[in-house]
Write an enzyme that holds these catalytic residues in place. Structure first.
Site, short mmCIF file in Angstrom:
data_model
loop_
_atom_site.label_atom_id
_atom_site.label_comp_id
_atom_site.label_asym_id
_atom_site.label_seq_id
_atom_site.Cartn_x
_atom_site.Cartn_y
_atom_site.Cartn_z
N GLU A 13 7.64 16.03 -4.08
CA GLU A 13 8.26 16.60 -3.20
C GLU A 13 9.93 17.04 -3.58
O GLU A 13 10.32 18.31 -3.28
CB GLU A 13 8.82 15.66 -2.02
CG GLU A 13 7.51 15.27 -1.29
CD GLU A 13 7.79 13.82 -0.20
OE1 GLU A 13 7.00 13.79 0.61
OE2 GLU A 13 8.67 13.34 -0.75
N GLY A 79 2.09 12.78 7.87
CA GLY A 79 0.89 12.67 8.62
C GLY A 79 0.88 13.31 9.92
O GLY A 79 1.88 12.90 11.02
N MET A 171 7.48 7.78 6.28
CA MET A 171 7.92 6.47 6.08
C MET A 171 9.35 6.41 5.75
O MET A 171 10.00 5.00 5.27
CB MET A 171 7.01 5.86 4.80
CG MET A 171 5.61 5.79 5.17
SD MET A 171 4.49 5.21 3.85
CE MET A 171 4.90 3.55 3.45
N GLU A 172 9.97 7.32 5.84
CA GLU A 172 11.64 7.19 5.60
C GLU A 172 12.46 7.70 6.52
O GLU A 172 13.58 7.42 6.78
CB GLU A 172 11.91 7.99 4.26
CG GLU A 172 11.18 7.41 2.96
CD GLU A 172 9.74 7.95 3.02
OE1 GLU A 172 9.38 9.06 3.55
OE2 GLU A 172 8.88 7.20 2.14
N ASP A 195 -1.64 15.40 5.86
CA ASP A 195 -2.80 14.76 6.41
C ASP A 195 -2.79 14.41 7.92
O ASP A 195 -1.66 14.77 8.41
CB ASP A 195 -2.98 13.36 5.47
CG ASP A 195 -1.61 12.39 5.86
OD1 ASP A 195 -0.83 12.61 4.82
OD2 ASP A 195 -1.72 11.83 6.84
N1 SAH Z 1 0.91 8.29 -3.77
C1 SAH Z 1 1.83 7.32 -3.20
C2 SAH Z 1 1.88 6.63 -2.07
C3 SAH Z 1 2.42 7.82 -1.10
S1 SAH Z 1 2.82 7.24 0.62
C4 SAH Z 1 1.37 6.03 -4.24
O1 SAH Z 1 0.29 6.20 -4.84
O2 SAH Z 1 2.18 5.22 -4.51
C5 SAH Z 1 3.11 8.62 1.62
C6 SAH Z 1 4.49 9.23 1.58
O3 SAH Z 1 4.06 10.51 2.30
C7 SAH Z 1 5.64 8.52 2.24
O4 SAH Z 1 6.49 8.82 1.68
C8 SAH Z 1 5.42 9.04 3.67
O5 SAH Z 1 6.94 9.62 4.17
C9 SAH Z 1 4.77 10.38 3.60
N2 SAH Z 1 3.37 10.42 4.49
C10 SAH Z 1 2.55 11.33 4.50
N3 SAH Z 1 1.47 11.17 5.25
C11 SAH Z 1 1.68 9.83 5.94
C12 SAH Z 1 1.03 9.02 6.91
N4 SAH Z 1 -0.11 9.40 7.30
N5 SAH Z 1 1.65 7.88 7.28
C13 SAH Z 1 2.72 7.70 6.80
N6 SAH Z 1 3.58 8.24 6.04
C14 SAH Z 1 2.95 9.43 5.30
#
Ligand code: SAH
Length: 230
Positions: A13, A79, A171-172, A195
């Protein structure tokens, strides 16, 4: 507002926006790298906070305490939990809520935080300015919900939508909102949809596929916003 702090959770990002700006300097405070950039008459400080509400809150306070920013933007992917939003659409948050904050044992409604409230409102001027921006994708204004969970289950997404009226979940954002509110710093959260919770737990298919595309979409948006902020 001449000095804009921009917080991202993920490297992908941050990089999408970083490449649109002129990098002037970079430095570390604790383990966080701050990228000092220029865009016309604006100074932007970009930082990757890491995933989740604690990382985001900590980073926000460090940014506020050390870098005297005039406002804070939180930019990234999310999401979609409303039928109104599609993959790659942009969501401008008008208010944020922590969907996993739960003091129902004390007769508070889910999400309610004492001395803060249920929702934290984004800055009115930043919302109005963002609303005027046009890029080649649909843009929505509405509630964004945050929690320390990657939501993949349809049922959970639907609950977050119906309980809080949220368009998307991440998540933030809401923890950044809370810190900004408590420190009296104007802020705005903008996300692009990567997503949509529609599967059983741990079976998400589009996040990895759309992370880059959605990050580029929201980067394009924020690049225009930086120029418009006075
Ligand atoms: N790819 C990372 C994990 C990403 S977590 C790893 O492997 O460690 C997902 C991130 O995208 C978070 O920062 C959150 O803010 C955002 N996000 C996107 N889709 C989301 C969803 N369905 N639920 C919660 N957070 C989501």
């Amino acid at each position: 507002m001449k000095k804009i702090g921009i917080i991202f959770a993920l490297k992908e990002e941050l990089e999408a926006t970083l490449k649109k700006l002129t990098l002037k300097n970079e430095y570390k405070i604790f383990d966080l790298t701050f990228y000092e950039c220029e865009k016309k008459d604006k100074e932007c400080i970009l930082v990757e906070c890491g995933i989740g509400k604690v990382n985001a809150a900590r980073c926000t306070q460090i940014l506020i305490d050390n870098l005297e920013v005039d406002c804070i933007l939180n930019i990234g992917v999310a999401g979609g939990v409303s039928k109104k939003v599609n993959i790659c659409d942009v969501v401008i948050g008008d208010k944020l809520v922590q969907h996993d904050f739960d003091l129902r044992a004390f007769n508070h409604e889910r999400g309610y935080i004492p001395n803060v409230g249920l929702y934290v409102n984004c800055d009115e001027y930043l919302i109005r300015t963002a609303e005027k921006i046009k890029i080649d994708t649909n843009t929505h204004v509405g509630t964004i919900a945050s929690g320390d969970i990657f939501v993949t289950e349809l049922n959970m997404g639907e609950k977050i939508n119906s309980k809080f009226g949220a368009l998307c979940v991440e998540m933030e954002g809401a923890s950044i909102a809370q810190v900004c509110y408590l420190s009296n710093v104007p802020f705005l959260v903008i996300r692009s949809i990567s997503d949509s919770p529609n599967k059983s737990a741990n079976n998400n298919i589009t996040f990895d596929e759309f992370l880059e595309k959605s990050s580029n979409t929201v980067a394009k948006f924020v690049n225009k916003l930086i120029e418009k902020i006075d």
